[in-house]
Design a protein around this motif. Structure first.
Motif, short mmCIF file in Angstrom:
data_model
loop_
_atom_site.label_atom_id
_atom_site.label_comp_id
_atom_site.label_asym_id
_atom_site.label_seq_id
_atom_site.Cartn_x
_atom_site.Cartn_y
_atom_site.Cartn_z
N CYS A 175 3.00 -3.66 8.63
CA CYS A 175 2.33 -2.72 9.52
C CYS A 175 0.84 -3.07 9.55
O CYS A 175 0.26 -3.35 8.52
CB CYS A 175 2.51 -1.29 9.03
SG CYS A 175 1.46 -0.11 9.88
N PHE A 176 0.26 -3.04 10.73
CA PHE A 176 -1.15 -3.42 10.85
C PHE A 176 -2.08 -2.46 10.13
O PHE A 176 -3.19 -2.80 9.80
CB PHE A 176 -1.54 -3.53 12.34
CG PHE A 176 -0.85 -4.66 13.02
CD1 PHE A 176 -0.88 -5.93 12.42
CD2 PHE A 176 -0.18 -4.50 14.21
CE1 PHE A 176 -0.24 -6.99 13.04
CE2 PHE A 176 0.46 -5.56 14.81
CZ PHE A 176 0.44 -6.82 14.23
N LEU A 177 -1.62 -1.23 9.89
CA LEU A 177 -2.44 -0.28 9.14
C LEU A 177 -2.71 -0.78 7.73
O LEU A 177 -3.67 -0.40 7.10
CB LEU A 177 -1.74 1.07 9.04
CG LEU A 177 -1.61 1.90 10.32
CD1 LEU A 177 -0.80 3.14 10.04
CD2 LEU A 177 -2.99 2.24 10.86
N HIS B 270 0.61 6.32 14.75
CA HIS B 270 -0.68 5.65 14.52
C HIS B 270 -0.82 4.40 15.38
O HIS B 270 -1.60 3.51 15.06
CB HIS B 270 -0.80 5.22 13.04
CG HIS B 270 -0.52 6.35 12.10
ND1 HIS B 270 -1.38 7.41 11.94
CD2 HIS B 270 0.53 6.60 11.29
CE1 HIS B 270 -0.87 8.26 11.07
NE2 HIS B 270 0.29 7.79 10.66
N VAL B 271 -0.08 4.33 16.45
CA VAL B 271 -0.04 3.10 17.21
C VAL B 271 -1.42 2.67 17.69
O VAL B 271 -2.25 3.50 18.07
CB VAL B 271 0.95 3.23 18.40
CG1 VAL B 271 0.53 4.36 19.32
CG2 VAL B 271 1.08 1.92 19.16
N MET B 272 -1.68 1.35 17.59
CA MET B 272 -2.96 0.80 18.02
C MET B 272 -2.68 -0.21 19.14
O MET B 272 -1.55 -0.65 19.29
CB MET B 272 -3.63 0.08 16.85
CG MET B 272 -3.79 0.96 15.62
SD MET B 272 -4.36 0.03 14.20
CE MET B 272 -2.90 -0.81 13.67
N PRO C 281 3.70 -7.34 13.32
CA PRO C 281 3.23 -7.34 11.94
C PRO C 281 4.28 -7.98 11.03
O PRO C 281 5.48 -7.80 11.24
CB PRO C 281 3.06 -5.86 11.61
CG PRO C 281 3.98 -5.16 12.54
CD PRO C 281 4.08 -6.00 13.77
N CYS D 86 5.49 5.38 17.04
CA CYS D 86 4.54 5.45 15.93
C CYS D 86 3.37 6.39 16.22
O CYS D 86 2.72 6.27 17.26
CB CYS D 86 4.01 4.06 15.62
SG CYS D 86 2.87 4.07 14.23
N HIS E 178 4.52 2.48 5.26
CA HIS E 178 4.81 2.28 6.68
C HIS E 178 5.05 3.64 7.36
O HIS E 178 5.75 4.48 6.80
CB HIS E 178 6.04 1.39 6.82
CG HIS E 178 6.25 0.87 8.21
ND1 HIS E 178 6.77 1.64 9.22
CD2 HIS E 178 6.00 -0.36 8.76
CE1 HIS E 178 6.85 0.92 10.33
NE2 HIS E 178 6.38 -0.29 10.08
N PRO E 179 4.50 3.84 8.55
CA PRO E 179 4.68 5.14 9.23
C PRO E 179 6.16 5.52 9.38
O PRO E 179 6.50 6.69 9.25
CB PRO E 179 4.02 4.92 10.59
CG PRO E 179 3.03 3.83 10.37
CD PRO E 179 3.59 2.95 9.30
N PHE F 62 8.41 -0.62 16.24
CA PHE F 62 8.31 0.82 16.04
C PHE F 62 7.24 1.46 16.92
O PHE F 62 7.13 2.68 16.98
CB PHE F 62 8.00 1.09 14.55
CG PHE F 62 8.01 2.54 14.16
CD1 PHE F 62 9.15 3.33 14.36
CD2 PHE F 62 6.90 3.13 13.60
CE1 PHE F 62 9.16 4.67 13.98
CE2 PHE F 62 6.90 4.47 13.23
CZ PHE F 62 8.03 5.24 13.42
N HIS F 63 6.48 0.65 17.64
CA HIS F 63 5.29 1.22 18.27
C HIS F 63 5.53 2.39 19.24
O HIS F 63 4.72 3.29 19.30
CB HIS F 63 4.37 0.13 18.87
CG HIS F 63 4.77 -0.36 20.23
ND1 HIS F 63 5.23 -1.64 20.46
CD2 HIS F 63 4.77 0.25 21.43
CE1 HIS F 63 5.50 -1.78 21.75
NE2 HIS F 63 5.23 -0.65 22.34
N CYS G 53 -0.66 -3.33 18.32
CA CYS G 53 0.74 -3.14 17.94
C CYS G 53 1.68 -3.47 19.11
O CYS G 53 2.85 -3.75 18.92
CB CYS G 53 1.00 -1.71 17.50
SG CYS G 53 -0.09 -1.17 16.18
N CYS H 110 5.18 -4.64 17.42
CA CYS H 110 5.85 -3.86 16.39
C CYS H 110 6.97 -3.07 17.04
O CYS H 110 6.73 -2.30 17.97
CB CYS H 110 4.86 -2.92 15.71
SG CYS H 110 5.69 -1.81 14.54
#
Ligand SMILES: Nc1ncnc2c1ncn2[C@@H]1O[C@H](COP(=O)(O)OP(=O)(O)O)[C@@H](O)[C@H]1O
Ligand code: SF4
Ligand SMILES: [Mg+2]
Lengths: 325, 328, 317
Positions: B321-323, B299-301, B309, B297, B254-255, B293-294, B304, B291
């Protein structure tokens, strides 16, 4: 331990000395010591002689020393109103005040502490709310109004209890006149001691409640819960003890002030005590009595304080340790 | 999912939700916590201050302070639900089956009672033994936690013990009735750095000897790396990664966990802040959609922001996490 | 298990959240406590009635020309022998009780407020000075406070009264009773303010803004008043409210004991004292109505004070 006691005694002496200084200033500069002896038609020459014999022309510091020296031997001079030694007047009335104060104190502790504990533990119960409201009424009603109310109810309307005086007293061991040994004496004590004790009782109740609520939030109580102790053990073994330690100090101070508060109660109930005497002294500018009362009250207070401190050390192991060290 | 073992976990949380009903609405402090601890296992719980670690411990032993309450989810102790038990039954579990150690040993003990009195009362509350037996047991316990001259020290008051020694007493109290699980909430945070390692060592040793499971809440990644079997990483009232200690510490997925592990300091110091991650954990009143955490984050998408997630198996552990979604 | 509270919370975000909630919630809390609302309404009503006494009263009880002894001890209108001119009856000098209560309330209020203001001024000043200067000044002030604390307020008030009376031989009580009561109350209640203010001053004085003010060479009195005072004054509010109740009780008590206001300038306490003398002869109204007014007013103030203390105490939310 000894060092601690000595230090406390020294501290107390400092307080007493300060108060004595105040008393002397009143005695010497506010009042007129000559007036104790002479009357209005005393010739001027006579007055001068009295002044001299009293040493009023000596340096102030000498006079002060003399005043203190006498005060230590309980010689507080002569009352202007009664033309009688102040100490005799006070001694005569001390039993009445002390008995009243004692009963009121016991009453306020015996009822105030359980009520405080109850309202803290059952914070949301109906009774707790009722007690809490009553306590607020208790601190809001002036003592004299409570006294009047009680007299109107139980003496005037119902006629159950006397409205004034000590009832029948008996003298024990030559000096002490007590109302505790006769039925009428005990009956006479009821209303005044409730009046005097009610305010302290509500204060103690509120104090215990606040302190206990604080303790119940403390870490060691949380840990006691986590240890799975019974509610009973948590409340009464742990929380109550922690609550009572600081309450001792404040309760001690409260009880000290009961004696001073007696002024009001004694006036309402025409109780022949020191407080009533003091009030009469204030009304009639009887400075020697005022000065003496001031010193006696502070001596009492300081003594109570010291006893309380020692008691505190006795119940709290942390303090005991610092005292020993 | 790996193999399902036959004995049930000592502790299992299923979708635990803890809420505070305040006049500003309901604050969700724990949002669907799921984790389990096997018998004898040490589960480390890490996360920033306010992530909900302590609350999780409090919820397990039924000591949430009002207005906090378990809104939904289940707490299972050795396979049996305990979250809906009456107060009195829960009390029998506290101390007897779940021992607790709090952060501050200086204030955990009642200053007005001797250490021995507190031990004996705890023992006798949970075990049918006489006063003498309890005392003997207390002395033995104190010796076990490393208090020298325990038959003498048992009559001392808490203030006569140093911080480290007091925490040893607290450990003895937690172990007094041989519980299956110990919840240790930052047991060394308040202590001098020099004694922290000893306390952890004592705790670890005693629990291993007895086969007691531990939920070890801490800020200290060093302690986790050395002590825990598995680690759960919490963020904003959720578990965002859980798995074997080696995986989570050495190669977090997780990031947020990556940032957290990246901040593991040289042995003795503790991270005050997560330097690798910008920003701070959200307040309960402002937990972001999707999320949590977005906003921080790297790596946020787009998704998110909307979807949340959930924990999914990744390798030997689980990650939210979606990653790391299956098939990603 | 550590549940952060504003004073102990480990997370700074939680801190500001909570303090902000507290700051915003006074009004909310107020309206959620019906008893406090009632108390506030009663207090305001009583204060207004006292202020507007000359317009609300049917007579001026202080004006001998309007008072007739023939009207003495008349019961309230609804009793036999009542007189429609005197709704609540009259006292022993023929004063309309309703009017006397309005004016008496006014006297009690003025003395109470001034006494509390004096106590707060003395206490805050000494507290600031003691805390800021420290050292010997601090020691002396706090020692005096300790000694003072050994005497209940009522005793100090009585002593001040006795001393002034002795010093003002010959002059009539009317001329100085007012001032002496205020002085007595001021001297009896200052300690609590001094202690509170000193405590916060000790903490605040080491903060940067004070250092900064000192560095740029601002004079001490200015630092105390402009910089320190606004930052330490907060807790005084609760003490003020609770003290107002106490001060009014003290005034009433002194007047009841006959060392406060003379019967010619009756406060509530004086009226009660007069009424007490007639209680046995069945003239219940003289003591009852002033007593009830006093009790309701002090109770209302204390209710507000109690509520305020709880509302401002972050631990109790
Ligand atoms: N009584 C309470 N009312 C509202 N929120 C609370 C209360 N107690 C704790 N919280 C909130 O719950 C969250 C989790 O707290 P906690 O479990 O103590 O965090 P941690 O132990 O991880 O530092 C925090 O955001 C905290 O502000
Ligand atoms: S779900 Fe999205 S925002 Fe949340 S940690 Fe994973 S990548 Fe970052
Ligand atoms: Mg915590």
């Amino acid at each position: 331990m000894l060092a601690f006691i000595i230090r406390r005694i020294l501290q107390s002496c400092m307080v007493l000395l300060t108060v004595a200084l105040l008393a002397f200033t009143m005695f010497r500069f506010v009042g007129d010591p000559v007036a104790q002896i002479v009357s209005l038609d005393t010739p001027a020459e006579e007055v001068r002689k009295v002044r001299e014999s009293l040493g009023l022309d000596d340096p102030v510091i000498v006079q002060m020393g003399r005043y203190l020296y006498k005060a230590v031997q309980l010689d507080f001079g002569i009352s202007y109103q009664f033309r009688q030694p102040v100490i005799e007047l006070l001694a005569e009335r001390a039993p009445a005040t002390l008995e009243l104060a004692l009963i009121s104190s016991l009453l306020s502790l015996a009822i105030g502490i359980p009520m405080g504990v109850y309202t803290a533990l059952r914070r949301d119960s109906v009774f707790a709310r009722v007690f809490q409201s009553i306590s607020l009424v208790g601190v809001s009603l002036p003592t004299f109004l409570i006294g009047i109310l009680l007299i109107y109810l139980f003496a005037v309307t119902l006629g159950w209890l006397p409205s004034f005086g000590r009832g029948q007293v008996v003298t024990v061991s030559g000096r002490w006149s007590t109302g505790l040994l006769t039925a009428s004496g005990l009956k006479a004590l009821i209303l005044p001691s409730i009046t005097l004790g009610l305010y302290q009782m509500t204060l103690i109740m509120r104090l215990v409640r606040a302190e206990m609520l604080e303790v119940l939030r403390s870490d060691h109580i949380k840990f006691a819960r986590a240890r799975g102790l019974t509610t009973r053990a948590i409340h009464f073994r742990h929380a109550l003890k922690s609550t009572l330690v600081p309450v001792i100090t404040i309760a001690g101070l409260q009880l000290g002030s009961i004696i001073a508060f007696a002024v009001i109660t004694e006036t309402v109930f025409q109780w022949p005590g020191m407080g009533a005497l003091f009030l009469k002294a204030v009304q009639n500018v009887d400075i020697p009595i005022m000065a003496a009362y001031l010193m006696i009250i502070s001596a009492l207070f300081v003594t109570i304080n010291m006893v309380v401190d020692l008691l505190y050390a006795f119940v709290d192991p942390r303090l005991r340790a610092t005292i020993k060290g | 999912m790996t193999s399902q073992s036959l004995t049930p976990p000592v502790l299992e949380l299923r979708n635990l939700v803890v809420e505070f009903v305040t006049r500003h609405g309901t604050l969700r402090a724990l949002d669907g916590i799921s984790l389990s601890i096997a018998p004898g296992e040490v589960l480390g719980v890490v996360g920033e201050s306010g992530a909900g670690k302590s609350l999780t411990g409090a919820a397990v032993i039924g000591l949430l302070e009002p207005p906090g309450r378990i809104a939904s989810g289940e707490v299972l102790l050795a396979g049996q639900r305990i979250d809906h038990l009456p107060m009195e039954d829960l009390r029998h579990i506290r101390g007897k089956r779940i021992g607790t150690i709090f952060q501050d040993p200086l204030t955990s003990l009642d200053p007005l009672y001797r250490v021995g009195e507190q031990l004996i009362e705890t023992i006798r509350t949970h075990l049918p033994v006489s006063e003498q037996e309890a005392r003997a047991r207390a002395i033995a316990l104190l010796a076990e936690v490393g208090i020298p001259a325990s038959e003498k020290r048992i009559d001392g008051y808490p203030h006569e013990f140093s911080g480290g020694m007091r925490q040893r007493v607290v450990i003895a109290l937690a172990l007094a009735a041989e519980p299956e699980l110990i919840i240790a909430d930052e047991p060394t945070t308040a202590l001098d750095v020099s004694v922290q390692a000893q306390i952890i060592a004592v705790l670890k040793k005693l629990c291993r000897e007895r086969g007691t499971a531990v939920m070890l809440i801490t800020h200290d990644m060093g302690v986790i790396a050395e002590t825990a079997d598995r680690v759960a990483v919490m963020y904003a009232g959720r578990v965002i990664e859980i798995g074997p200690v080696r995986d989570v510490v050495k190669s977090p997925k997780h990031p947020y966990a990556k940032g957290l592990m990246g901040s593991i300091p040289a042995l003795d110091e503790r991270p005050e802040r997560l330097l690798q991650i910008e920003g701070a954990m959200p307040r309960l009143t402002a937990i972001p959609q999707g999320c949590a955490f977005h906003p921080r984050c790297p790596h946020v998408m787009p998704r998110c922001h909307e979807a949340r997630p959930v924990l999914e198996a990744v390798g030997a552990g689980q990650v939210a996490c979606f990653l790391h979604e299956v098939g990603q | 298990m550590t549940i952060p509270s504003p004073s102990t919370g480990p997370s700074s975000s939680g801190d500001s959240l909570w303090s902000r909630i507290m700051a915003h919630d006074l009004t909310y809390l107020f309206f959620r406590s019906p008893l406090t609302v009632v108390a506030a309404i009663l207090s305001v009503a009583i204060i207004l009635a006292a202020l507007l006494a000359p317009w609300l009263a049917s007579m001026d009880p202080f004006d001998p020309a309007q008072v007739f002894l023939a009207d003495a001890n008349i019961p309230p209108v609804w009793q036999d022998g009542g007189d429609p001119r005197f709704v609540l009856g009259t006292d022993d000098q023929g004063r309309d009780l309703y009017s006397a209560i309005l004016y008496g309330m006014r006297v009690s209020l003025v003395i109470g407020l001034s006494g509390v203001a004096l106590a707060a001024t003395i206490g805050i000043t000494l507290g600031l000075v003691a805390g800021y200067l420290g050292g010997r000044v601090d020691a002396v002030i706090m020692r005096v406070a300790d000694v003072q604390l050994t005497f209940p307020a009522i005793l100090i008030a009585l002593l001040v009264n006795g001393v002034v009376q002795a010093l003002s031989k010959g002059t009539s009580r009317e001329t100085w009773a007012f001032g002496v009561l205020i002085l007595s109350i001021g001297l009896s209640f200052w300690v609590q303010y001094a202690r509170t203010i000193r405590g916060s001053t000790l903490i605040e004085k080491n903060k940067d803004y004070i250092h900064a003010a000192r560095l740029v060479g601002q004079p001490t009195p200015l630092i105390l008043l402009r910089h320190l005072l606004p930052n330490v004054i907060g807790p005084v509010l609760v003490i003020l409210t609770i003290n107002l109740g106490l001060a009014i009780i003290t005034e009433a008590t002194l007047s009841f004991l006959g060392v406060g206001l003379p019967p010619t300038q009756p406060s509530l306490g004086t009226l009660i004292s007069i009424g007490n003398k007639y209680l046995f002869s069945g003239d219940w109204w003289i003591v009852t109505f002033p007593g009830l007014t006093l009790a309701i007013f002090v109770l209302s103030i204390n209710l507000i004070g109690d509520w305020l203390r709880d509302a401002l105490n972050p631990r109790l939310q």
